[in-house]
Design a protein around this motif. Sequence first.
Motif, mmCIF file in Angstrom:
data_model
loop_
_atom_site.group_PDB
_atom_site.id
_atom_site.type_symbol
_atom_site.label_atom_id
_atom_site.label_comp_id
_atom_site.label_asym_id
_atom_site.label_seq_id
_atom_site.Cartn_x
_atom_site.Cartn_y
_atom_site.Cartn_z
ATOM 1 N N TYR A 73 4.484 -2.315 36.131
ATOM 2 C CA TYR A 73 5.073 -2.037 34.821
ATOM 3 C C TYR A 73 6.597 -2.097 34.882
ATOM 4 O O TYR A 73 7.249 -2.650 33.980
ATOM 5 C CB TYR A 73 4.633 -0.668 34.305
ATOM 6 N N ILE A 74 7.188 -1.525 35.955
ATOM 7 C CA ILE A 74 8.646 -1.557 36.107
ATOM 8 C C ILE A 74 9.119 -3.005 36.190
ATOM 9 O O ILE A 74 10.124 -3.386 35.591
ATOM 10 C CB ILE A 74 9.088 -0.781 37.364
ATOM 11 N N TRP A 75 8.387 -3.824 36.940
ATOM 12 C CA TRP A 75 8.735 -5.243 37.045
ATOM 13 C C TRP A 75 8.636 -5.915 35.673
ATOM 14 O O TRP A 75 9.518 -6.682 35.289
ATOM 15 C CB TRP A 75 7.796 -5.926 38.032
ATOM 16 N N ILE A 91 13.852 -6.737 31.431
ATOM 17 C CA ILE A 91 14.046 -7.648 30.302
ATOM 18 C C ILE A 91 14.914 -8.842 30.676
ATOM 19 O O ILE A 91 14.994 -9.821 29.950
ATOM 20 C CB ILE A 91 14.663 -6.890 29.106
ATOM 21 N N THR A 92 15.588 -8.764 31.828
ATOM 22 C CA THR A 92 16.396 -9.882 32.297
ATOM 23 C C THR A 92 15.504 -10.829 33.092
ATOM 24 O O THR A 92 14.281 -10.744 33.023
ATOM 25 C CB THR A 92 17.559 -9.378 33.169
ATOM 26 N N THR A 93 16.097 -11.726 33.852
ATOM 27 C CA THR A 93 15.297 -12.660 34.639
ATOM 28 C C THR A 93 14.462 -11.901 35.664
ATOM 29 O O THR A 93 14.931 -10.964 36.305
ATOM 30 C CB THR A 93 16.203 -13.661 35.377
ATOM 31 N N LYS A 94 13.211 -12.302 35.829
ATOM 32 C CA LYS A 94 12.303 -11.630 36.750
ATOM 33 C C LYS A 94 12.707 -11.896 38.204
ATOM 34 O O LYS A 94 13.173 -12.978 38.545
ATOM 35 C CB LYS A 94 10.865 -12.101 36.509
ATOM 36 N N ILE A 113 19.201 -3.288 36.050
ATOM 37 C CA ILE A 113 17.766 -2.990 35.999
ATOM 38 C C ILE A 113 17.039 -3.513 37.242
ATOM 39 O O ILE A 113 15.979 -3.001 37.617
ATOM 40 C CB ILE A 113 17.136 -3.606 34.729
ATOM 41 N N ASP A 114 17.632 -4.509 37.923
ATOM 42 C CA ASP A 114 16.998 -5.039 39.131
ATOM 43 C C ASP A 114 16.904 -3.974 40.213
ATOM 44 O O ASP A 114 15.975 -3.985 41.030
ATOM 45 C CB ASP A 114 17.776 -6.243 39.652
ATOM 46 N N GLY A 115 17.858 -3.055 40.233
ATOM 47 C CA GLY A 115 17.793 -1.965 41.190
ATOM 48 C C GLY A 115 16.548 -1.125 40.998
ATOM 49 O O GLY A 115 15.923 -0.673 41.970
ATOM 50 N N ALA A 116 16.178 -0.912 39.735
ATOM 51 C CA ALA A 116 14.965 -0.151 39.446
ATOM 52 C C ALA A 116 13.726 -0.892 39.928
ATOM 53 O O ALA A 116 12.789 -0.287 40.464
ATOM 54 C CB ALA A 116 14.872 0.123 37.948
ATOM 55 N N VAL A 117 13.721 -2.212 39.745
ATOM 56 C CA VAL A 117 12.564 -3.020 40.155
ATOM 57 C C VAL A 117 12.366 -2.945 41.667
ATOM 58 O O VAL A 117 11.255 -2.678 42.153
ATOM 59 C CB VAL A 117 12.748 -4.484 39.711
ATOM 60 N N TYR A 151 18.143 0.903 28.494
ATOM 61 C CA TYR A 151 18.722 -0.334 29.002
ATOM 62 C C TYR A 151 18.185 -1.536 28.220
ATOM 63 O O TYR A 151 18.951 -2.417 27.818
ATOM 64 C CB TYR A 151 18.398 -0.495 30.489
ATOM 65 N N ARG A 152 16.891 -1.557 27.989
ATOM 66 C CA ARG A 152 16.279 -2.674 27.266
ATOM 67 C C ARG A 152 16.815 -2.774 25.843
ATOM 68 O O ARG A 152 17.134 -3.864 25.349
ATOM 69 C CB ARG A 152 14.756 -2.508 27.244
#
Length: 338
Positions: free
Chosen positions: A91-93, A97-100, A173-177, A310-311
Amino acid sequence: MARRRDLIERSADDSRDLQEISTWEPRTVLDRAACKVYAGISYGLPAILLLAAMGITALILLSPAIVVAEEPLVSVFFLLSVVPAALLAAYIWFADITTKEPLSLLVATYVLIILLAPVAAIVNSAAGLFISDATILGSFLFFFLVVGPVEETIKMVAVRVYAYRSDSFDAVIDGAVYGAVAGLGFASIENAIYIGAYLTDLEAGTGLLVGASEIATTRALAGPGHVIYSTIAGFYLGLAKFNPRNAGPLVVKGILIAAVIHGTYNFSVQFVPGLGAALLPIGPGVAFVGFIIVFNLVFGYYLYRKIDRYRRTYREVRDDAGKRDLTPERTEFEPTQR
């Protein structure tokens, strides 16, 4: 970046030899030997450390491996125990909302935390020799000063040493992923250790499978917590990458928040379910499961609010810019090539 030069080198003309005065290049046998030793340390030491980590991890996982070898069906319970944590990490991934993020970096982060997790186990065990968790005060100190900070720091190290340096890490947000993936990896190896240790004392057969289902259910409930804690810390790691002047405090803040939540869970799960069973018309098992679910929902909602903010801000900024693509900028930490 240009090489900084000593005052003499800046002032001297090009014809003057400044070897071992203000410049240096390998000229002698000793110089070349020093270069070879340095190259061996630079490339060999990380390899040695990696092999050592793999060896320690293999030893720790030896007990679960023996249990699985004796009863292969038990491996199904190992896998089921990480399903809730895996779903939360997915779900976090998806919420990014940015590039995966590329699968290669996600897998690398997962493998790194598997190898680094034994470090946390060793530190926790060593600290346990000095801080007894047999008393309320000792338990409080152990979980808040040792377990929480150590485990959350190890998770962030797994992200920092590789994925953090990639060009693909181009948004907060990538840090969260990557934090979520680190939490998933930590939950995986921890579940394997707990299940293996629990089942080692049981007899093979029906009793073993029943025991496996019970401990796997307990670990499945606890697993998402690891994802929640490290996702929060990872978000602040993402903030740190794009705020280099305050990077240190941001990393510390993220780890502190995650460690406090982590310690609160480990400390309170020891007595809150018992109090709930004593005060409410429910059994101990229901109280235990209920506490874990409520705890994860509370802090999961906190995490959801942070990611959702963030989103929403991302969409608003994109709309204000005429819905053009938001091209991430390279940070000073990133190399010129991947």
